[in-house]
Design a protein around this motif. Structure first.
Motif, PDB file in Angstrom:
ATOM      1  N   UNK A   2       0.807  -1.210   0.000  1.00 16.73           N
ATOM      2  CA  UNK A   2       0.000   0.000   0.000  1.00 16.73           C
ATOM      3  C   UNK A   2       0.844   1.266   0.000  1.00 16.73           C
ATOM      4  N   UNK A   3       1.977   1.217   0.690  1.00 16.73           N
ATOM      5  CA  UNK A   3       2.858   2.385   0.747  1.00 16.73           C
ATOM      6  C   UNK A   3       3.448   2.691  -0.624  1.00 16.73           C
ATOM      7  N   UNK A   4       3.862   1.657  -1.331  1.00 18.96           N
ATOM      8  CA  UNK A   4       4.438   1.858  -2.666  1.00 18.96           C
ATOM      9  C   UNK A   4       3.393   2.423  -3.618  1.00 18.96           C
ATOM     10  N   UNK A   5       2.171   1.903  -3.562  1.00 19.38           N
ATOM     11  CA  UNK A   5       1.103   2.404  -4.428  1.00 19.38           C
ATOM     12  C   UNK A   5       0.760   3.846  -4.068  1.00 19.38           C
ATOM     13  N   UNK A   6       0.777   4.186  -2.769  1.00 17.45           N
ATOM     14  CA  UNK A   6       0.499   5.563  -2.357  1.00 17.45           C
ATOM     15  C   UNK A   6       1.571   6.516  -2.878  1.00 17.45           C
ATOM     16  N   UNK A  44      -6.357   6.215  -3.512  1.00 11.71           N
ATOM     17  CA  UNK A  44      -7.520   5.594  -2.875  1.00 11.71           C
ATOM     18  C   UNK A  44      -7.332   4.083  -2.752  1.00 11.71           C
ATOM     19  N   UNK A  45      -6.725   3.464  -3.745  1.00  8.49           N
ATOM     20  CA  UNK A  45      -6.448   2.032  -3.682  1.00  8.49           C
ATOM     21  C   UNK A  45      -5.493   1.722  -2.536  1.00  8.49           C
ATOM     22  N   UNK A  46      -4.511   2.564  -2.316  1.00  5.76           N
ATOM     23  CA  UNK A  46      -3.581   2.368  -1.203  1.00  5.76           C
ATOM     24  C   UNK A  46      -4.309   2.455   0.142  1.00  5.76           C
ATOM     25  N   UNK A  47      -5.267   3.362   0.250  1.00  6.54           N
ATOM     26  CA  UNK A  47      -6.050   3.471   1.488  1.00  6.54           C
ATOM     27  C   UNK A  47      -6.888   2.215   1.699  1.00  6.54           C
ATOM     28  N   UNK A  48      -7.504   1.712   0.639  1.00 13.00           N
ATOM     29  CA  UNK A  48      -8.311   0.493   0.741  1.00 13.00           C
ATOM     30  C   UNK A  48      -7.438  -0.690   1.139  1.00 13.00           C
ATOM     31  N   UNK A  49      -6.262  -0.804   0.563  1.00 17.44           N
ATOM     32  CA  UNK A  49      -5.341  -1.883   0.923  1.00 17.44           C
ATOM     33  C   UNK A  49      -4.967  -1.787   2.392  1.00 17.44           C
ATOM     34  N   UNK A  54      -5.556  -3.996   7.864  1.00 15.48           N
ATOM     35  CA  UNK A  54      -5.866  -3.816   9.285  1.00 15.48           C
ATOM     36  C   UNK A  54      -6.998  -4.730   9.721  1.00 15.48           C
ATOM     37  N   UNK A  55      -7.999  -4.894   8.873  1.00 12.67           N
ATOM     38  CA  UNK A  55      -9.121  -5.767   9.216  1.00 12.67           C
ATOM     39  C   UNK A  55      -8.662  -7.222   9.294  1.00 12.67           C
TER      40      UNK A  55
END
Length: 84
Positions: A2-6, A44-49, A54-55
């Motif tokens: 997610x960090x890389x995509x962000x 937004x995809x990074x946030x969803x990931x 976390x879930x």
């Protein structure tokens, strides 16, 4: 992941703004706008990931096919569920 995509999303947004500001024709303005939009989608995809990670780290559960209820992963039988 997610960090890389962000990071890539933010870089794409910055590139889109720079292209739109230095545009010499309408097609370059469109390219900048599309690049900025795709960067926001990547962010937004990074946030969803991040939320999904976390879930899944918090409480992994599965649905029992027999009782049709949520069951903790630790309580799943080793051989799987069987009907009796």
């Amino acid at each position: 992941m997610g960090t890389i995509i962000a990071i890539l999303g933010v870089l794409q947004m910055i590139g889109g703004v720079l292209v739109a500001l230095s545009a010499k024709s309408a097609i370059h303005e469109i390219l900048g706008a599309v690049s900025f939009g795709m960067g926001t989608i990547a962010l937004a995809l990074a946030v969803v990931i991040g939320h999904l990670r976390a879930i899944s780290a918090k409480a992994p559960v599965v649905v029992s096919p027999i009782e049709n209820q949520l069951v903790d992963v630790k309580n799943v039988p080793a051989g799987g569920w069987t009907r009796q």
